[in-house]
Scaffold this motif. Structure first.
Motif, mmCIF file in Angstrom:
data_model
loop_
_atom_site.group_PDB
_atom_site.id
_atom_site.type_symbol
_atom_site.label_atom_id
_atom_site.label_comp_id
_atom_site.label_asym_id
_atom_site.label_seq_id
_atom_site.Cartn_x
_atom_site.Cartn_y
_atom_site.Cartn_z
ATOM 1 N N PRO A 351 2.085 14.167 9.273
ATOM 2 C CA PRO A 351 1.577 13.471 7.965
ATOM 3 C C PRO A 351 2.379 13.978 7.204
ATOM 4 C CG PRO A 351 0.479 15.271 8.653
ATOM 5 C CD PRO A 351 1.246 15.420 9.242
ATOM 6 N N GLU A 352 2.725 12.531 7.206
ATOM 7 C CA GLU A 352 4.189 12.601 5.042
ATOM 8 C C GLU A 352 3.832 12.767 4.622
ATOM 9 O OE1 GLU A 352 6.653 9.393 6.028
ATOM 10 O OE2 GLU A 352 6.848 9.659 7.976
ATOM 11 N N GLU A 353 2.376 11.858 3.790
ATOM 12 C CA GLU A 353 1.688 12.380 2.724
ATOM 13 C C GLU A 353 1.932 13.839 2.103
ATOM 14 O OE1 GLU A 353 -0.946 9.192 1.187
ATOM 15 O OE2 GLU A 353 0.461 7.437 1.223
ATOM 16 N N PRO A 354 0.221 14.268 3.261
ATOM 17 C CA PRO A 354 0.582 15.303 2.483
ATOM 18 C C PRO A 354 1.530 16.523 2.860
ATOM 19 C CG PRO A 354 -1.275 14.609 4.469
ATOM 20 C CD PRO A 354 0.090 13.456 4.229
ATOM 21 N N LEU A 355 2.512 16.562 3.389
ATOM 22 C CA LEU A 355 3.359 17.349 3.885
ATOM 23 C C LEU A 355 4.360 17.530 2.514
ATOM 24 C CD1 LEU A 355 4.913 16.510 6.952
ATOM 25 C CD2 LEU A 355 4.189 18.884 5.833
ATOM 26 N N GLU A 356 4.630 16.053 1.935
ATOM 27 C CA GLU A 356 5.402 15.882 0.828
ATOM 28 C C GLU A 356 4.524 16.280 -0.370
ATOM 29 O OE1 GLU A 356 7.554 12.268 -1.947
ATOM 30 O OE2 GLU A 356 6.386 11.481 -0.339
ATOM 31 N N THR A 357 3.387 15.983 -0.280
ATOM 32 C CA THR A 357 2.731 17.041 -1.892
ATOM 33 C C THR A 357 3.154 18.096 -1.795
ATOM 34 O OG1 THR A 357 0.751 14.864 -1.572
ATOM 35 C CG2 THR A 357 -0.139 16.968 -2.722
ATOM 36 N N ALA A 358 2.472 18.637 -0.019
ATOM 37 C CA ALA A 358 2.763 20.342 -0.294
ATOM 38 C C ALA A 358 3.840 20.858 -0.616
ATOM 39 C CB ALA A 358 1.704 20.603 0.802
ATOM 40 N N ALA A 359 5.102 19.799 -0.412
ATOM 41 C CA ALA A 359 6.752 20.558 -0.400
ATOM 42 C C ALA A 359 7.127 20.823 -2.350
ATOM 43 C CB ALA A 359 7.556 19.103 -0.376
ATOM 44 N N GLY A 360 5.842 19.982 -2.761
ATOM 45 C CA GLY A 360 6.076 20.010 -4.508
ATOM 46 C C GLY A 360 5.129 20.812 -5.175
ATOM 47 N N GLU A 361 4.067 21.870 -4.323
ATOM 48 C CA GLU A 361 3.367 23.044 -5.353
ATOM 49 C C GLU A 361 3.912 24.340 -4.817
ATOM 50 O OE1 GLU A 361 0.561 23.394 -1.821
ATOM 51 O OE2 GLU A 361 -0.675 21.054 -2.393
ATOM 52 N N GLY A 362 3.848 24.985 -5.677
ATOM 53 C CA GLY A 362 4.243 26.055 -6.145
ATOM 54 C C GLY A 362 5.382 26.068 -7.203
ATOM 55 N N PHE A 363 5.978 24.910 -8.005
ATOM 56 C CA PHE A 363 6.812 24.657 -8.652
ATOM 57 C C PHE A 363 8.355 24.947 -7.536
ATOM 58 C CE2 PHE A 363 9.692 25.458 -12.800
ATOM 59 C CZ PHE A 363 9.810 23.952 -12.786
ATOM 60 N N SER A 364 8.033 24.175 -6.865
ATOM 61 C CA SER A 364 9.138 25.097 -5.345
ATOM 62 C C SER A 364 10.553 23.961 -5.578
ATOM 63 C CB SER A 364 8.389 24.192 -4.047
ATOM 64 O OG SER A 364 8.102 23.210 -3.955
ATOM 65 N N THR A 365 11.066 22.898 -7.127
ATOM 66 C CA THR A 365 11.886 22.885 -6.710
ATOM 67 C C THR A 365 12.473 23.311 -8.415
ATOM 68 O OG1 THR A 365 10.822 21.100 -8.988
ATOM 69 C CG2 THR A 365 11.050 19.854 -6.154
ATOM 70 N N ALA A 366 11.960 24.253 -8.199
ATOM 71 C CA ALA A 366 12.728 25.398 -9.706
ATOM 72 C C ALA A 366 14.065 25.420 -9.245
ATOM 73 C CB ALA A 366 12.112 26.302 -10.045
ATOM 74 N N THR A 367 13.808 25.732 -8.071
ATOM 75 C CA THR A 367 15.860 26.819 -7.445
ATOM 76 C C THR A 367 16.769 24.933 -8.471
ATOM 77 O OG1 THR A 367 15.287 28.045 -6.530
ATOM 78 C CG2 THR A 367 17.252 27.496 -6.327
ATOM 79 N N GLY A 368 16.827 23.213 -7.155
ATOM 80 C CA GLY A 368 17.281 23.400 -7.850
ATOM 81 C C GLY A 368 17.436 22.639 -9.732
ATOM 82 N N VAL A 369 16.361 22.410 -10.417
ATOM 83 C CA VAL A 369 16.607 22.566 -11.550
ATOM 84 C C VAL A 369 17.211 23.618 -12.599
ATOM 85 C CG1 VAL A 369 15.131 22.683 -13.841
ATOM 86 C CG2 VAL A 369 13.975 21.588 -11.869
ATOM 87 N N ALA A 370 17.392 24.584 -12.216
ATOM 88 C CA ALA A 370 18.573 25.517 -12.557
ATOM 89 C C ALA A 370 19.360 25.777 -11.563
ATOM 90 C CB ALA A 370 17.728 26.869 -11.634
ATOM 91 N N ASP A 371 19.957 24.907 -10.278
ATOM 92 C CA ASP A 371 21.443 24.653 -10.582
ATOM 93 C C ASP A 371 21.744 23.882 -10.916
ATOM 94 O OD1 ASP A 371 21.505 26.276 -8.113
ATOM 95 O OD2 ASP A 371 20.031 24.621 -6.883
ATOM 96 N N LEU A 372 21.179 22.041 -11.758
ATOM 97 C CA LEU A 372 21.447 21.245 -12.137
ATOM 98 C C LEU A 372 21.966 22.024 -13.860
ATOM 99 C CD1 LEU A 372 21.305 17.658 -12.966
ATOM 100 C CD2 LEU A 372 19.139 18.764 -13.722
ATOM 101 N N LEU A 373 20.755 22.591 -14.676
ATOM 102 C CA LEU A 373 21.579 23.557 -15.319
ATOM 103 C C LEU A 373 22.593 24.279 -15.243
ATOM 104 C CD1 LEU A 373 18.110 24.501 -16.717
ATOM 105 C CD2 LEU A 373 19.165 22.565 -17.632
ATOM 106 N N ALA A 374 23.194 25.341 -14.269
ATOM 107 C CA ALA A 374 23.757 25.718 -13.926
ATOM 108 C C ALA A 374 25.541 24.580 -14.085
ATOM 109 C CB ALA A 374 24.066 26.635 -13.439
ATOM 110 N N MET A 375 25.652 23.685 -13.103
ATOM 111 C CA MET A 375 26.332 22.451 -12.959
ATOM 112 C C MET A 375 26.347 21.672 -14.962
ATOM 113 S SD MET A 375 25.077 20.168 -10.281
ATOM 114 C CE MET A 375 24.570 21.160 -8.303
ATOM 115 N N GLY A 376 25.990 22.054 -15.092
ATOM 116 C CA GLY A 376 25.383 21.223 -16.707
ATOM 117 C C GLY A 376 26.167 22.421 -18.011
ATOM 118 N N GLY A 377 27.225 23.769 -16.716
ATOM 119 C CA GLY A 377 27.695 24.369 -18.241
ATOM 120 C C GLY A 377 26.844 26.294 -17.817
ATOM 121 N N LEU A 378 25.793 26.657 -17.705
ATOM 122 C CA LEU A 378 24.793 26.756 -17.999
ATOM 123 C C LEU A 378 25.675 28.225 -17.557
ATOM 124 C CD1 LEU A 378 21.514 26.187 -19.475
ATOM 125 C CD2 LEU A 378 23.081 28.055 -20.635
ATOM 126 N N PRO A 379 25.306 29.824 -17.634
ATOM 127 C CA PRO A 379 25.320 30.427 -16.436
ATOM 128 C C PRO A 379 24.503 30.118 -15.051
ATOM 129 C CG PRO A 379 26.011 31.699 -18.575
ATOM 130 C CD PRO A 379 25.347 30.110 -19.017
#
Length: 491
Positions: A351-379
């Motif tokens: 079930p695609e919609e429940p899967l996508e909703t669950a995929a964002g739970e628990g701030f699971s995108t945190a690492t991606g945000v940190a990676d983006l900031l690191a790409m911008g020059g931050l350690p």
């Protein structure tokens, strides 16, 4: 299957030791039906070789072949009483053609005979297990190909970790099963070596042609040393270990599916589930629970086998009679579990919609945000700290962190505005599970493009292993035809 020494006075000694309270305890007839066909093939190949070497006359070989045909047609159930299938078949042949039937056992022992029969039958079972495993991988790959864009939650420690895709998750198991297949093929190739002609353990004075019997039986080579040939059971260990490894892969897959089903993130087909005898609303993933438990059966078989073999002196010991059953149990259980696991995956609904909703739970995108900031020059550690602060802010209000939380945390940690390191639009994108997945396109990653490359490799590996199975099966079929032609030439 009895494995005991046979000398020139074996008939007399068998009569002497044919009774007593231990007779039933020593017998392996209840377990020997599995190698009935194997023993007939080994008998035929051995007699054909003896005739070609002028150890037995052609007419004597023809009489024995005719008796063996009758034994085969009558079936295992019609065999006379015996300590094992080998003795029972020999007795039936002697009953049919008289004393000449006893020449069938010239220049061999039950020790090399049974070792050959075990390998002959086990290689067929291994080949079936390999074929089923290749089919399992094909099912996983086909489903993965249809779901390269289906986002799902990824977990570590059973906690939301990073969003991934159904294709990426399934590919991880398909790749593991590819290695399991390679180990099973290795086990097959080392099993497919002939011990026949080693006799009791010290060879024979008869002019036997071991290469000829190996060829007629489809073996790819010899277990050269005669003592090793009759006593070695490391091929059982290797086979059961490979099966135990495969069962562990299956167990992990089953556990994941059970957890996902519990969360409503996968719907198993009714054919792979059941309901409760008292609670009609239940849909239980019990086939997968049994798949999961098969790892216990296989590891127990490996442990039992190793314990039986541990410390055995060369050359033959009766303990070996109890060793083979562990391999039969493991190959049967794991092959069946592999087939069920593949069917469960192949018929499941995602079930695609429940899967996508669950995929964002628990701030699971945190690492991606940190990676983006690191790409911008931050350690990266500084970026990690910023995202941790944002996570705390979201948790304080029982909500997922957003752009505002990241902006506030960036200023708190660095004293600078977020815009110095990343555009707001880019952060918004990184916070989205689907976009987070798409950004991770490194080799072997979950992004659709990377997943397609992985799936191409997995599909090629499936084809290669399917060809490997077919090549080995063709070799066995060709050998069976050669043996049939030799036998027919004496009838």
């Amino acid at each position: 299957m009895h494995e005991g020494d046979d000398g020139p006075d074996s008939v007399v000694r068998r009569d002497r030791f044919s009774g007593g309270p231990a007779r039933e305890f020593l017998s392996s007839m209840d377990a020997d039906e599995r190698i009935f066909t194997a023993d007939l093939a080994v008998d035929r190949a051995h007699v054909a070789m003896l005739a070609e070497q002028d150890v037995v006359a052609d007419d004597e070989a023809g009489a024995i072949f005719g008796a063996l045909d009758d034994v085969e047609q009558a079936g295992f159930e019609a065999l006379p009483e015996g300590e094992d299938v080998h003795e029972a078949i020999e007795t039936a042949v002697i009953d049919a053609v008289g004393g000449v039937g006893g020449k069938m056992h010239t220049a061999r022992s039950r020790n090399d005979e049974v070792a050959t029969c075990i390998r002959y039958r086990l290689r067929d079972d291994l080949l079936e297990a390999i074929a089923v495993t290749v089919g399992f991988r094909e099912q996983l790959t086909e489903v993965a190909t249809a779901h390269t864009d289906t986002v799902m939650p990824g977990y570590t420690h059973l906690q939301p970790a990073q969003p991934t895709t159904v294709a990426h998750w399934l590919s991880s198991y398909a790749q593991a099963a590819e290695r399991d297949t390679a180990r099973l093929l290795d086990a097959y190739d080392r099993t497919n070596q002939s011990p026949l002609g080693a006799a009791a353990f010290a060879g024979t004075p008869f002019d036997v042609d071991r290469e000829r019997t190996a060829d007629l039986l489809g073996f790819e080579g010899l277990v050269e040393n005669s003592m090793d040939a009759v006593s070695a059971r490391d091929f059982l260990v290797e086979s059961v270990a490979a099966l135990a490894g495969l069962s562990t892969t299956l167990s992990g897959l089953a556990e994941d599916l059970i957890v996902l089903a519990n969360k409503g993130l996968v719907e198993l087909d009714d054919d792979y589930a059941s309901t409760s005898s008292i609670m009609p609303q239940k849909k239980n993933p019990d086939t997968l629970e049994l798949v999961r438990s098969t790892a216990g059966d296989a590891s127990a078989a490996l442990d039992g086998l190793l314990t039986t073999l541990k410390g055995l002196p060369r050359s033959y010991n009766r303990d070996l009679q109890n060793a083979t059953g562990y391999a039969w149990n493991a190959v049967d259980a794991v092959t069946a579990a592999t087939e069920v696991a593949g069917g469960a995956v192949g018929t499941a609904t995602w079930p695609e919609e429940p899967l996508e909703t669950a995929a964002g739970e628990g701030f699971s995108t945190a690492t991606g945000v940190a990676d983006l900031l690191a790409m911008g020059g931050l350690p990266f550690r500084t970026a990690h700290e910023i995202v941790a602060h944002a996570a705390e802010a979201g948790a304080a209000r029982d909500d997922e962190p957003g752009l505002a939380d990241v902006e506030a945390a960036t200023r708190e940690v660095t004293g600078s505005a977020l815009a110095e390191f990343a555009a707001a639009e880019a952060v918004e994108s990184a916070l989205d599970p689907t976009e987070s997945v798409s950004s991770r396109d490194s080799r072997g990653g979950p992004a659709p493009g990377a997943a397609d490359e992985t799936l191409d490799d997995l599909t090629s590996a499936v084809a290669a292993h399917r060809d490997a199975v077919q090549t080995r099966q063709t070799n066995l079929d060709d050998a069976a035809k050669r043996l049939q032609e030799v036998v027919a030439s004496h009838e």
